[in-house]
Design an enzyme around this catalytic site. Structure first.
Site, PDB file in Angstrom:
ATOM      1  N   LYS A   1       0.982  -1.370   0.059  1.00  0.00           N
ATOM      2  CA  LYS A   1      -0.129   0.086   0.180  1.00  0.00           C
ATOM      3  C   LYS A   1       0.952   1.318   0.041  1.00  0.00           C
ATOM      4  O   LYS A   1       1.601   1.659   1.003  1.00  0.00           O
ATOM      5  CB  LYS A   1      -0.978   0.095   1.198  1.00  0.00           C
ATOM      6  CG  LYS A   1      -2.150   1.037   1.003  1.00  0.00           C
ATOM      7  CD  LYS A   1      -2.423   1.803   2.202  1.00  0.00           C
ATOM      8  CE  LYS A   1      -1.579   3.049   2.514  1.00  0.00           C
ATOM      9  NZ  LYS A   1      -1.737   4.073   1.637  1.00  0.00           N
TER      10      LYS A   1
ATOM     11  N   GLU B   1       9.655   2.611  10.760  1.00  0.00           N
ATOM     12  CA  GLU B   1      10.677   3.567  10.363  1.00  0.00           C
ATOM     13  C   GLU B   1      10.125   4.848  10.215  1.00  0.00           C
ATOM     14  O   GLU B   1       9.234   5.081   9.495  1.00  0.00           O
ATOM     15  CB  GLU B   1      11.358   3.293   9.126  1.00  0.00           C
ATOM     16  CG  GLU B   1      12.339   2.115   9.004  1.00  0.00           C
ATOM     17  CD  GLU B   1      13.822   2.335  10.014  1.00  0.00           C
ATOM     18  OE1 GLU B   1      13.828   3.260  10.259  1.00  0.00           O
ATOM     19  OE2 GLU B   1      14.255   1.468  10.144  1.00  0.00           O
TER      20      GLU B   1
ATOM     21  N   CYS C   1      13.679  11.921   5.769  1.00  0.00           N
ATOM     22  CA  CYS C   1      13.571  11.665   7.174  1.00  0.00           C
ATOM     23  C   CYS C   1      15.063  11.994   7.886  1.00  0.00           C
ATOM     24  O   CYS C   1      15.135  12.191   8.917  1.00  0.00           O
ATOM     25  CB  CYS C   1      13.186  10.266   7.465  1.00  0.00           C
ATOM     26  SG  CYS C   1      14.132   9.016   6.352  1.00  0.00           S
TER      27      CYS C   1
ATOM     28  N   GLU D   1       9.485  17.675  13.830  1.00  0.00           N
ATOM     29  CA  GLU D   1       9.899  17.391  12.385  1.00  0.00           C
ATOM     30  C   GLU D   1       8.989  18.380  11.728  1.00  0.00           C
ATOM     31  O   GLU D   1       7.935  18.234  11.818  1.00  0.00           O
ATOM     32  CB  GLU D   1       9.691  15.769  12.033  1.00  0.00           C
ATOM     33  CG  GLU D   1      10.273  15.630  10.611  1.00  0.00           C
ATOM     34  CD  GLU D   1      10.005  14.124  10.240  1.00  0.00           C
ATOM     35  OE1 GLU D   1       8.680  13.886  10.566  1.00  0.00           O
ATOM     36  OE2 GLU D   1      10.778  13.503   9.692  1.00  0.00           O
TER      37      GLU D   1
HETATM   38  P1  NAD Z   1       2.505   8.984   6.890  1.00  0.00           P
HETATM   39  O1  NAD Z   1       2.727   8.429   8.177  1.00  0.00           O
HETATM   40  O2  NAD Z   1       1.478  10.015   6.939  1.00  0.00           O
HETATM   41  O3  NAD Z   1       1.861   8.037   5.873  1.00  0.00           O
HETATM   42  C1  NAD Z   1       2.662   6.757   5.637  1.00  0.00           C
HETATM   43  C2  NAD Z   1       2.035   5.776   4.994  1.00  0.00           C
HETATM   44  O4  NAD Z   1       1.004   5.239   6.083  1.00  0.00           O
HETATM   45  C3  NAD Z   1       0.970   6.167   3.831  1.00  0.00           C
HETATM   46  O5  NAD Z   1       0.906   5.056   3.088  1.00  0.00           O
HETATM   47  C4  NAD Z   1      -0.186   6.243   4.586  1.00  0.00           C
HETATM   48  O6  NAD Z   1      -1.538   6.302   3.639  1.00  0.00           O
HETATM   49  C5  NAD Z   1      -0.474   5.373   5.487  1.00  0.00           C
HETATM   50  N1  NAD Z   1      -1.374   5.566   6.764  1.00  0.00           N
HETATM   51  C6  NAD Z   1      -1.908   6.811   7.086  1.00  0.00           C
HETATM   52  N2  NAD Z   1      -2.750   6.226   8.172  1.00  0.00           N
HETATM   53  C7  NAD Z   1      -2.597   5.059   8.341  1.00  0.00           C
HETATM   54  C8  NAD Z   1      -3.292   4.215   9.246  1.00  0.00           C
HETATM   55  N3  NAD Z   1      -4.056   4.532  10.418  1.00  0.00           N
HETATM   56  N4  NAD Z   1      -3.164   3.034   9.184  1.00  0.00           N
HETATM   57  C9  NAD Z   1      -2.204   2.482   8.199  1.00  0.00           C
HETATM   58  N5  NAD Z   1      -1.726   3.223   7.483  1.00  0.00           N
HETATM   59  C10 NAD Z   1      -1.799   4.412   7.427  1.00  0.00           C
HETATM   60  O7  NAD Z   1       3.985   9.711   6.393  1.00  0.00           O
HETATM   61  P2  NAD Z   1       4.030  10.580   5.038  1.00  0.00           P
HETATM   62  O8  NAD Z   1       3.689  11.909   5.212  1.00  0.00           O
HETATM   63  O9  NAD Z   1       3.679   9.756   3.825  1.00  0.00           O
HETATM   64  O10 NAD Z   1       5.756  10.455   4.993  1.00  0.00           O
HETATM   65  C11 NAD Z   1       6.480  11.272   5.773  1.00  0.00           C
HETATM   66  C12 NAD Z   1       7.190  10.821   7.072  1.00  0.00           C
HETATM   67  O11 NAD Z   1       7.684   9.640   6.850  1.00  0.00           O
HETATM   68  C13 NAD Z   1       7.972  11.750   7.750  1.00  0.00           C
HETATM   69  O12 NAD Z   1       7.762  11.651   9.230  1.00  0.00           O
HETATM   70  C14 NAD Z   1       9.375  10.975   7.587  1.00  0.00           C
HETATM   71  O13 NAD Z   1      10.251  11.328   8.353  1.00  0.00           O
HETATM   72  C15 NAD Z   1       8.836   9.703   7.294  1.00  0.00           C
HETATM   73  N6  NAD Z   1      10.003   8.914   6.683  1.00  0.00           N
HETATM   74  C16 NAD Z   1      10.701   8.009   7.356  1.00  0.00           C
HETATM   75  C17 NAD Z   1      11.605   7.202   6.782  1.00  0.00           C
HETATM   76  C18 NAD Z   1      12.655   6.215   7.384  1.00  0.00           C
HETATM   77  O14 NAD Z   1      13.159   5.483   6.880  1.00  0.00           O
HETATM   78  N7  NAD Z   1      12.845   6.317   8.699  1.00  0.00           N
HETATM   79  C19 NAD Z   1      11.762   7.401   5.322  1.00  0.00           C
HETATM   80  C20 NAD Z   1      11.142   8.237   4.614  1.00  0.00           C
HETATM   81  C21 NAD Z   1      10.088   8.974   5.614  1.00  0.00           C
END
Ligand code: NAD
Length: 446
Positions: free
Chosen positions: A162, A239, A273, A372
Site C-alpha cells: 500500500k 521507520e 527523514c 519534524e
Molecule cells: P504518513 O505517516 O502520513 O503515511 C505513511 C503511510 O501510512 C502512507 O502510506 C499512509 O497512507 C499510511 N497510513 C496513514 N494512516 C494510516 C493508518 N491509520 N493505518 C495504516 N496506514 C496508514 O507519512 P508520510 O507523510 O507519507 O511520510 C512522511 C514521514 O515519513 C515523515 O515523518 C518522514 O520522516 C517519514 N519517513 C521516514 C523514513 C525512515 O526510513 N525512517 C523514510 C522516509 C520517510
C-alpha cells in the site's frame, strides 16, 4: 634428575633425562630452577600420546572442552601475580608487563572456551514470515517500496503493498514491472488508497503476518497499536521521522560543511527523514558558516522539478506547505531569527514553491528544534565547544541520523560512538543511504 622441572607427556610428569638452569636475566645470581631438556625419544613419546588421545578428544562435546578451557582461564587469572612474577623473573619484562601478559593469556583461554561452545552445530535458515503488508510514505515513492518489496520477495514472502496516496504513480509503474517478472499470480499485490481506510483494514486483517511501515511518528504509533491489537499479533517494523543534527566544529573544512548542510537541509526540498534540520555550530566558525551557507542558499534555484537547472523542487502539497509555513511563523514567535528565505515563490507554473529557509539564534528547546517540519527549513544552534555540541545533538526525541563536519580524527571518532543515532556520518550530509548496510534509527522515534 632430582628437583628438576619435568616434561608432561601422556598425562604424567616424566623424570628428565637432561636439564639446564633457568637464569634470571635481571640477576644472574638468581636461578629459578633446573628445567628438563627433552631428548628425541621424548618427542616420539609426546607425539604418540597425542595421537592416542586425538580420536576421543576430537569427538568430545563442545561443553566438555568449554569446561576445561574455562577452568584453565580461571586458574591463570587467579594466580596472575605469581605467574606474572615467574614470567618477569625468567624473561625480564617488568612486573606490570609480566602480570599483564598473564592476564591476557587467561583472557585468551576464556575467549576460546566460549568459541568451543559456539562450535555446537546449529543450522540457521531464513524462512518467509508469510503474507506481509508494506506501507510506505510519499517522499521516496519508488526506493522505499523497492527496499521493502525486494527483500520480502527474496526470502519467499507474499506481498500486499500500500503506497502513500499522494504518489500512486510510481507505485503503479513499479507494480507494472513486477507483474511482468514471472512471479506467480498473488505473490505481489498492489492496493492504492487512503491509509486511514485501507491501511487500517490491512493491519486488522488476520491473514497478514507482518507489517513493514515507513512514515510519520503519529501514524507509526497507530500502526504498532493496530498490529499488536490484532489476533494473531503481527510482527511490526517501523521507520519514522527525524530531527537530525549536523554538527560543524571550528576545525571543519568550511566549503565541505556548507555543502553537507545545503544537501542535508534543502535538497529534495528538505522532505527526507534524514534531513539535517538542526545545524549545531561551534562559535569559532559560526558566523563564517552562516554567511557562506546563506550565499550558497541564494544560489539555489527553486523551480519546476522537471526544469533543467532546478536545485530545489516544490513542496509536495498544500497541506505540507501550510505545515512548513506554520513552523516558520512559529520559529519567529519563539524568538529565533529568520536569517534567510521563508517566502512562498511564484513560478511560471502554479505550484507549492518555498524558499529554502534558515533560522539562526535557535535554542534547542524551541519547537522548531524539536519537531519534524519536513520542509526546506533548518535552524542554526550556536554552541561553545564539541562537548556542548554532542549534548545538544543528543537532546532530541528522535535518533535516526547524525553528522559531524570536522578535520579532527579525535572528535570524528568520539562522535561516531557517542551520537545517539542509528546512522552517523562524518564530513557527509546526514541524508543519503547505502542499501547494502542496515538503515534505521535508535528506538526513540526515528
Ligand atoms: P504518513 O505517516 O502520513 O503515511 C505513511 C503511510 O501510512 C502512507 O502510506 C499512509 O497512507 C499510511 N497510513 C496513514 N494512516 C494510516 C493508518 N491509520 N493505518 C495504516 N496506514 C496508514 O507519512 P508520510 O507523510 O507519507 O511520510 C512522511 C514521514 O515519513 C515523515 O515523518 C518522514 O520522516 C517519514 N519517513 C521516514 C523514513 C525512515 O526510513 N525512517 C523514510 C522516509 C520517510
Amino acid at each position: 634428575m632430582h628437583g628438576t622441572q619435568q616434561n608432561f607427556i601422556g598425562g604424567t610428569w616424566v623424570p628428565a633425562v637432561a636439564a639446564a638452569p633457568n637464569v634470571n636475566p635481571s640477576n644472574l645470581n638468581d636461578v629459578i630452577a633446573d628445567y628438563a631438556r627433552a631428548q628425541p625419544a621424548e618427542v616420539e613419546a609426546a607425539v604418540a600420546a597425542a595421537t592416542a588421545a586425538f580420536a576421543a578428544y576430537s569427538r568430545s562435546t563442545p561443553q566438555e572442552r568449554f569446561e576445561a578451557l574455562k577452568k584453565i582461564s580461571d586458574e591463570i587469572l587467579a594466580r596472575k601475580d605469581e605467574l606474572g612474577r615467574l614470567l618477569s623473573r625468567e624473561e625480564g619484562k617488568t612486573l606490570p608487563e609480566g602480570i599483564g601478559e598473564v592476564v591476557r593469556a587467561g583472557q585468551i583461554f576464556a575467549f576460546f572456551a566460549g568459541e568451543a561452545v559456539r562450535g555446537i552445530d546449529v543450522e540457521i535458515t531464513r524462512e518467509p514470515v508469510g503474507i506481509v503488508a508494506l506501507i510506505t510514505p510519499w517522499n521516496f515513492p519508488v526506493a522505499i517500496p523497492a527496499w521493502k518489496i525486494a527483500p520480502a520477495l527474496a526470502y519467499g514472502n507474499c506481498v500486499v503493498f500500500k503506497p502513500a496516496d499522494l504518489v500512486p504513480g510510481s507505485a503503479h509503474a513499479l507494480a507494472g514491472i513486477i507483474s511482468k517478472s514471472g512471479l506467480p499470480p498473488g505473490v505481489f499485490n498492489l492496493v492504492m488508497g487512503r491509509g486511514s481506510e485501507i491501511g487500517d483494514a490491512l493491519l486488522r486483517h488476520p491473514g497478514i503476518a507482518a507489517v513493514s511501515f515507513t512514515g510519520s511518528v503519529a501514524t507509526g504509533r497507530k500502526v504498532a497499536a493496530a498490529a499488536t491489537a490484532a489476533t494473531p499479533m503481527k510482527k511490526v517494523q517501523l521507520e519514522m521521522g527525524g530531527k537530525n543534527p549536523l554538527v560543524v566544529l571550528d576545525d571543519a573544512d568550511l566549503k565541505n560543511a556548507v555543502e553537507c548542510a545545503t544537501n542535508g537541509a534543502f535538497f529534495s526540498t528538505g522532505q527526507r527523514c534524514t534531513a539535517s534540520s538542526r545545524l549545531i555550530v561551534t562559535r569559532g566558525i559560526h558566523d563564517r558558516l552562516v554567511e557562506a551557507l546563506t550565499e550558497r542558499m541564494k544560489s539555489l534555484v527553486v523551480d519546476d522539478a522537471l526544469r533543467a537547472g532546478t536545485h530545489v523542487g516544490p513542496v509536495v502539497d498544500r497541506s505540507q506547505l501550510d505545515q512548513d509555513l506554520r513552523y516558520i511563523a512559529l520559529g519567529k514567535e519563539e524568538g529565533a531569527k529568520l536569517h534567510w528565505g521563508g517566502e512562498v515563490l511564484n513560478r511560471d507554473n502554479p505550484g507549492f514553491y518555498l524558499q529554502p529557509t534558515l533560522f539562526t539564534e535557535v535554542d534547542n528547546r524551541m519547537r522548531i528544534a524539536r519537531e519534524e517540519i519536513f520542509g526546506p527549513v533548518a535552524g542554526v544552534i550556536r554552541v561553545k565547544d564539541y562537548d556542548e555540541a554532542v549534548a545538544v545533538a543528543n537532546d532530541t526525541d528522535f535518533g535516526l541520523s547524525a553528522g559531524i563536519c570536522t578535520t579532527s580524527l579525535k572528535y570524528a571518532s568520539h562522535f561516531k560512538r557517542h551520537a545517539e543515532a542509528g546512522m552517523v556520518m562524518v564530513n557527509l550530509p546526514t541524508a543519503g543511504v547505502d542499501y547494502h548496510v542496515p538503515f534505521g534509527g535508535r528506538p526513540l522515534c526515528g
